[in-house]
Design a protein around this motif. Structure first.
Motif, PDB file in Angstrom:
ATOM      1  N   ARG A  49       0.866  -1.183   0.000  1.00 28.01           N
ATOM      2  CA  ARG A  49       0.000   0.000   0.000  1.00 28.01           C
ATOM      3  C   ARG A  49       0.905   1.235   0.000  1.00 28.01           C
ATOM      4  O   ARG A  49       1.688   1.450   0.933  1.00 28.01           O
ATOM      5  CB  ARG A  49      -0.927  -0.026   1.205  1.00 28.01           C
ATOM      6  N   ARG A 100       0.317   4.469   0.339  1.00 27.09           N
ATOM      7  CA  ARG A 100       0.117   5.493   1.365  1.00 27.09           C
ATOM      8  C   ARG A 100       0.849   5.173   2.663  1.00 27.09           C
ATOM      9  O   ARG A 100       1.393   6.064   3.322  1.00 27.09           O
ATOM     10  CB  ARG A 100      -1.392   5.655   1.627  1.00 27.09           C
ATOM     11  N   THR A 101       0.831   3.899   3.046  1.00 25.76           N
ATOM     12  CA  THR A 101       1.353   3.527   4.358  1.00 25.76           C
ATOM     13  C   THR A 101       2.653   2.723   4.307  1.00 25.76           C
ATOM     14  O   THR A 101       3.320   2.570   5.320  1.00 25.76           O
ATOM     15  CB  THR A 101       0.314   2.653   5.096  1.00 25.76           C
ATOM     16  N   GLY A 102       2.969   2.184   3.149  1.00 25.64           N
ATOM     17  CA  GLY A 102       4.131   1.304   3.048  1.00 25.64           C
ATOM     18  C   GLY A 102       3.876  -0.099   3.576  1.00 25.64           C
ATOM     19  O   GLY A 102       4.786  -0.929   3.589  1.00 25.64           O
ATOM     20  N   GLU A 103       2.616  -0.375   3.977  1.00 21.25           N
ATOM     21  CA  GLU A 103       2.283  -1.731   4.449  1.00 21.25           C
ATOM     22  C   GLU A 103       2.492  -2.745   3.334  1.00 21.25           C
ATOM     23  O   GLU A 103       2.338  -2.417   2.151  1.00 21.25           O
ATOM     24  CB  GLU A 103       0.813  -1.800   4.888  1.00 21.25           C
ATOM     25  N   GLN A 149      -1.498  -7.057   5.473  1.00 21.46           N
ATOM     26  CA  GLN A 149      -1.980  -5.736   5.893  1.00 21.46           C
ATOM     27  C   GLN A 149      -2.331  -4.849   4.702  1.00 21.46           C
ATOM     28  O   GLN A 149      -3.295  -4.101   4.740  1.00 21.46           O
ATOM     29  CB  GLN A 149      -0.930  -5.032   6.759  1.00 21.46           C
ATOM     30  N   ALA A 150      -1.543  -4.948   3.655  1.00 20.55           N
ATOM     31  CA  ALA A 150      -1.799  -4.139   2.461  1.00 20.55           C
ATOM     32  C   ALA A 150      -2.967  -4.680   1.654  1.00 20.55           C
ATOM     33  O   ALA A 150      -3.711  -3.923   1.029  1.00 20.55           O
ATOM     34  CB  ALA A 150      -0.546  -4.084   1.596  1.00 20.55           C
TER      35      ALA A 150
END
Ligand code: ATP
Ligand code: GLN
Length: 147
Positions: free
Chosen positions: A123, A125-128, A132-133
């Protein structure tokens, strides 16, 4: 010989699919069926979908499809929609079943589904990464719907 190993793997169902945590379900569908497909997917908790306008030919080749001239271009490619849905392994069969149920007319040109292993999801936006992503708000974790 490696043959017994290959046998054992191909007998496991569905052993011909490379094992992966995530898969991309890539469906080439009739454009007019896509709203039905996407609303059904939404109902089962699928939130992440990418669609593209594509053109192709399959068994119908250069012949006209039943539902009209507008789908049949001069160079014999037929307008289709490509839907790409990345899901975790345990959602794959439900997504495929849903797509078939909502997209199928039984006529030539209904389309095809390709199943592609995906090695990671990130992801932006978050780097997940990974699970989680892949998890979406309103998705499986947020509903009791077994999607
Ligand atoms: P954020 O919470 O940062 O918004 P998100 O996971 O909701 O992240 P988006 O950034 O909204 O994802 O997604 C951008 C685009 O990526 C979507 O419009 C869609 O085309 C595509 N997309 C996202 N998730 C998936 C998925 N699981 N399968 C296919 N396409 C996806
Ligand atoms: N597996 C995700 C979830 O249940 C949804 C994946 C998707 O929407 N493509 O949250």
């Amino acid at each position: 010989s490696i043959l017994p190993i290959i046998r054992a793997q191909t007998q496991a169902s569905p052993g011909y699919v490379p094992d992966s945590k995530f898969y991309k379900v890539e469906a080439i569908l009739r454009p007019w069926r896509v709203p039905q497909v996407s609303s059904a997917l939404l109902k089962m908790g699928i939130r992440g979908v990418t669609v593209s306008d594509v053109r192709g030919f399959g068994a119908q080749g250069g012949s006209t499809e039943r539902q009209g001239g507008s789908e049949f271009s001069e160079d014999n490619f037929v307008a289709k929609i490509k839907m790409e849905i990345v899901v975790s392994k345990d959602q794959v069969e439900a997504v495929i079943d849903k797509i078939i149920r909502e997209a199928r007319t039984g006529e030539i040109g209904d389309g095809k589904i390709f199943l592609v292993p995906v090695s990671d999801v990130i992801r932006v936006r978050t780097g997940e990464r990974g699970e989680q992503a892949e998890r979406m708000a309103g998705g499986r974790a947020d509903t009791s719907v077994p999607a």
